[in-house]
Design a protein around this motif. Structure first.
Motif, PDB file in Angstrom:
ATOM      1  N   ALA A 144       0.825  -1.209   0.000  1.00 24.49           N
ATOM      2  CA  ALA A 144       0.000   0.000   0.000  1.00 24.49           C
ATOM      3  C   ALA A 144       0.866   1.268   0.000  1.00 24.49           C
ATOM      4  O   ALA A 144       0.505   2.271  -0.613  1.00 24.49           O
ATOM      5  CB  ALA A 144      -0.928  -0.011   1.202  1.00 24.49           C
ATOM      6  N   VAL A 145       2.010   1.223   0.688  1.00 26.18           N
ATOM      7  CA  VAL A 145       2.877   2.407   0.735  1.00 26.18           C
ATOM      8  C   VAL A 145       3.344   2.761  -0.677  1.00 26.18           C
ATOM      9  O   VAL A 145       3.186   3.893  -1.141  1.00 26.18           O
ATOM     10  CB  VAL A 145       4.111   2.169   1.646  1.00 26.18           C
ATOM     11  CG1 VAL A 145       4.994   3.402   1.667  1.00 26.18           C
ATOM     12  CG2 VAL A 145       3.677   1.793   3.052  1.00 26.18           C
ATOM     13  N   GLY A 146       3.892   1.779  -1.380  1.00 24.82           N
ATOM     14  CA  GLY A 146       4.423   2.019  -2.721  1.00 24.82           C
ATOM     15  C   GLY A 146       3.379   2.590  -3.660  1.00 24.82           C
ATOM     16  O   GLY A 146       3.600   3.606  -4.326  1.00 24.82           O
ATOM     17  N   ILE A 147       2.230   1.946  -3.713  1.00 23.63           N
ATOM     18  CA  ILE A 147       1.201   2.353  -4.665  1.00 23.63           C
ATOM     19  C   ILE A 147       0.679   3.747  -4.333  1.00 23.63           C
ATOM     20  O   ILE A 147       0.464   4.573  -5.228  1.00 23.63           O
ATOM     21  CB  ILE A 147       0.067   1.302  -4.724  1.00 23.63           C
ATOM     22  CG1 ILE A 147      -0.762   1.497  -5.987  1.00 23.63           C
ATOM     23  CG2 ILE A 147      -0.819   1.324  -3.528  1.00 23.63           C
ATOM     24  CD1 ILE A 147      -1.699   0.336  -6.236  1.00 23.63           C
ATOM     25  N   ASN A 148       0.504   4.050  -3.041  1.00 27.64           N
ATOM     26  CA  ASN A 148      -0.016   5.367  -2.665  1.00 27.64           C
ATOM     27  C   ASN A 148       1.011   6.470  -2.908  1.00 27.64           C
ATOM     28  O   ASN A 148       0.674   7.519  -3.449  1.00 27.64           O
ATOM     29  CB  ASN A 148      -0.469   5.371  -1.204  1.00 27.64           C
ATOM     30  CG  ASN A 148      -1.876   4.816  -1.066  1.00 27.64           C
ATOM     31  OD1 ASN A 148      -2.813   5.351  -1.638  1.00 27.64           O
ATOM     32  ND2 ASN A 148      -2.012   3.733  -0.349  1.00 27.64           N
ATOM     33  N   VAL A 149       2.249   6.212  -2.523  1.00 24.06           N
ATOM     34  CA  VAL A 149       3.292   7.215  -2.742  1.00 24.06           C
ATOM     35  C   VAL A 149       3.393   7.526  -4.241  1.00 24.06           C
ATOM     36  O   VAL A 149       3.380   8.681  -4.661  1.00 24.06           O
ATOM     37  CB  VAL A 149       4.653   6.721  -2.197  1.00 24.06           C
ATOM     38  CG1 VAL A 149       5.788   7.585  -2.712  1.00 24.06           C
ATOM     39  CG2 VAL A 149       4.649   6.735  -0.687  1.00 24.06           C
ATOM     40  N   GLY A 150       3.454   6.481  -5.057  1.00 25.74           N
ATOM     41  CA  GLY A 150       3.609   6.669  -6.498  1.00 25.74           C
ATOM     42  C   GLY A 150       2.439   7.399  -7.130  1.00 25.74           C
ATOM     43  O   GLY A 150       2.626   8.323  -7.920  1.00 25.74           O
ATOM     44  N   MET A 151       1.219   7.006  -6.786  1.00 28.01           N
ATOM     45  CA  MET A 151       0.059   7.615  -7.422  1.00 28.01           C
ATOM     46  C   MET A 151      -0.219   9.018  -6.902  1.00 28.01           C
ATOM     47  O   MET A 151      -0.585   9.913  -7.662  1.00 28.01           O
ATOM     48  CB  MET A 151      -1.178   6.724  -7.253  1.00 28.01           C
ATOM     49  CG  MET A 151      -1.144   5.518  -8.187  1.00 28.01           C
ATOM     50  SD  MET A 151      -2.541   4.406  -7.997  1.00 28.01           S
ATOM     51  CE  MET A 151      -3.877   5.380  -8.655  1.00 28.01           C
TER      52      MET A 151
END
Lengths: 278, 370
Positions: A144-151
């Motif tokens: 969840a961290v990766g996807i949220n940071v990126g988007m």
């Protein structure tokens, strides 16, 4: 104010309308037909979409991700836009660069850059381990961290620009009047400024949300195992499975849901507020 | 002022103030006329010589693959025949279908994996190979088909970090799945083909009796490994970076990707036993206006000395066994069709996948979201 152009000047719209008709509406119409005819009239694709358990799960997943990303954008973007609308023009121009720089870098490059930063042996984890703050690497990527940071990084400017355009139009005299009448800063903000900025909140959230549900590269590269979005499935049907009928069907369901959101938004907040009407 | 400006701008588009605007309108017409003329001339000048020149358009995988193709086949072919090779990309079945449907095929030849090729063949997007031009006698008989021929062998193998397992490396997919004997993280391809086969091999299925796949058993096998898979790769470069950057300790990916890391000095190695191999065959796209030249290119590329040169650039194995006469032993060890490990490899059957792909893919996505 006296209108500058006459009503008959609508012919200025004709080139654009023609362009949209030929390159957008017409292909869309062909696609709609293809989702029902394969080659004869059939509802197979639509029945399959709703009966196979996977697609509704993916749609739900898509909305869950889009909602979280929208909320993060709002929480991060609101204070920044508030600052941007309150400082001197010179200062706000400088701050605006921070918002606009991400627009100049390709989406793929930014996504790969996040992989370098967030990885198990990436910059952030090396730093944390080097400083002795953690012994084992923290999981920042493929979840969840990766996807949220990126988007959020990609969509935040859209939120800020929407908020900013509304906040900039709020009459500052109203705030002065409120303070004159004895309200403190917090009361002025929550009773005057915040309600007046709501159209910006609505517009920003709407645009970010609609853009987020169409994402697929960033979630595929930064997200976790289960972070699969509907556009990834559509892409697979177009390029790998060559099942265009189904791909069109899924696209139209997504389009239908998007229009539904717009309708609901219009019913409660009014679409005209999006482009600054009153 | 504003009114004047408005008249100037809009009268030539049919506004009501005609008398004032005749001159302006005439000038605008002149500008439009001249610009159309200039644009037309430029486009004629730039396209005309191209139409004269003989060429073929090769669908490329880009990167090191394209560099290899250019040196091994493209440039020598140009020298021998005078036909220029133009490289384009990426591989996109959807685009191919759209081009064929529109009757405007821009690509001539390509070398897709069999999975891609079988899909394209089924959708009627390929031209049959002309065996009066392309010689099949020298080629491995398994690499000769109606719509695809020769090319190279690729394999899905285990790549592992030597720092972690150097003393006791894994030997097969059972070891890849065994997180007690080989503790650590894994990465698998986010696609049903490859992954289902690997899961069954890991579960002890006899390689000779792999097909038709027992999908339920494959998912049960995958259930056991799932907690140790932090990431699934979607593109080849991603499988390389997760292994190189230490995101995982073992990855199942193309042999060329693992060897590429190894020869560049990364602390990784490859396991050939039970590697899943398949052919990346030359094919010709339906409706190409340069059919004969495309066949000539394929004939040229399947010659042993040329295939040998390709294997030196990118580590995929020749389909022409004679090519090994031109390859040194060190390089041969990196190639799937090298006799030493070809016998231990398992053949992937894409004829199984063509009708089953969609259903198993849906099951896999469902399983991934669980």
């Amino acid at each position: 104010m006296q209108p500058y152009l006459k009503r008959s000047s609508v012919y200025l719209l004709y080139p654009l309308i023609l362009y949209l008709l030929i390159f957008f509406v017409y292909p869309l119409f062909l696609g709609l037909i293809r989702s029902f005819f394969d080659p004869r009239f059939t509802l197979t694709h639509y029945i399959h979409f709703f009966s196979a358990p996977v697609y509704l799960r993916v749609i739900m997943n898509t909305f869950k991700i889009a909602t979280t990303v929208t909320l993060f954008c709002l929480v991060l973007g609101y204070p920044f836009a508030y600052l941007l609308s309150g400082v001197s023009p010179k200062m706000s121009n400088r701050l605006m660069i921070i918002v606009l720089v991400p627009f100049w870098v390709s989406l793929l490059v930014r996504t790969y850059a996040w992989m370098v930063l967030l990885g198990r042996e990436g910059v952030i984890n090396s730093l944390l381990i080097g400083l002795g703050l953690t012994a084992t690497p923290i999981k920042l990527l493929y979840n969840a961290v990766g996807i949220n940071v990126g988007m959020v990084h990609i969509l935040l400017p859209y939120m800020i620009l929407n908020l900013y355009s509304v906040m900039k139009g709020i009459d500052r005299n109203l705030l002065k009047a409120s303070e004159n009448l004895g309200a403190n800063w917090i009361q002025t903000f929550f009773r005057i400024f915040f309600p007046l900025s709501l159209p910006g909140v609505g517009g920003g959230c709407l645009i970010v949300f609609i853009m987020a549900i169409g994402f697929f590269i960033t979630p595929a590269l930064l997200g976790g195992t289960g972070d699969i979005m509907i556009s990834q499935m559509i892409e697979t049907h177009v390029t790998t499975l060559l099942n265009w009928g189904f791909a069109f069907c899924a696209s139209f369901i997504l389009l239908g849901i998007t229009l539904l959101i717009l309708l609901v938004y219009n019913r409660f907040l009014g679409l005209d507020k999006l482009w600054g009407g009153v | 002022m504003k009114g004047d400006f408005k008249n100037k701008c809009f009268s030539s588009l049919g506004g009501n103030n005609v008398s004032k605007s005749r001159i302006e309108g005439g000038r605008m017409m002149k500008i439009i006329f001249v610009s159309v003329l200039v644009v037309g001339l430029i486009s004629m000048l730039t396209t005309h010589p191209m139409a004269q020149e003989k060429k073929i358009v090769l669908l490329s995988w880009g990167g090191v693959w394209e560099e290899g193709i250019k040196k091994a086949f493209g440039d020598p072919f140009e020298k021998e025949t005078g036909i220029k090779v133009i490289y384009t990309g990426p591989y996109d079945l959807g685009k191919l279908k759209a081009m064929v449907e529109a009757g405007r095929t821009e690509w001539d030849v390509g070398q897709p994996g069999m999975g891609w090729l079988v899909q394209a063949e089924h959708a009627n997007l390929l031209e049959p190979i002309d065996y009066s031009v392309v010689k099949k006698e020298q080629l491995d008989p398994g690499s000769v088909h109606k719509y695809g021929v020769g090319g190279e062998y690729e394999a899905i193998a285990i790549g592992y970090r030597t720092a972690k397992y150097g003393k006791n490396p894994p030997k097969n997919w059972k070891d890849f799945w065994d997180t007690k004997a080989f503790p650590g993280l894994r990465c698998l391809p986010k696609r049903p083909d490859f992954t289902m086969e690997l899961a069954l091999l890991a579960d002890g299925v006899d390689p000779a009796k792999l097909y038709p796949l027992d999908i339920d058993r494959a998912f049960k096998s995958l259930d056991r490994l799932k907690p140790n898979i932090p990431v699934w790769w979607t593109v080849g470069t991603q499988s390389q970076s997760v292994l190189k950057d230490g995101e995982v300790d073992m990855v199942a990916t193309y042999n060329g990707r693992i060897i590429d890391l190894k020869v560049k000095g990364a602390p990784v190695d490859i396991v050939w036993n039970q590697a899943l191999y398949y052919q990346a065959a030359w094919c010709v796209f339906k409706g190409t206006p340069r059919l004969a030249d495309a066949m000539r290119f394929i004939e040229f590329s399947n010659r042993p000395e040329n295939q040998a040169m390709m294997s030196k650039h990118i580590y995929y194995g020749p389909t022409n066994p004679k090519a090994f006469n031109f390859i040194d032993k060190e390089t041969a060890k990196f190639l799937p069709s090298y006799s030493e490990h070809f016998k231990d490899c398992v053949k992937l059957d894409f004829d199984y996948w063509r009708p089953n792909r969609e259903k198993v893919l849906e099951q896999m996505v469902q399983w991934l979201m669980k």
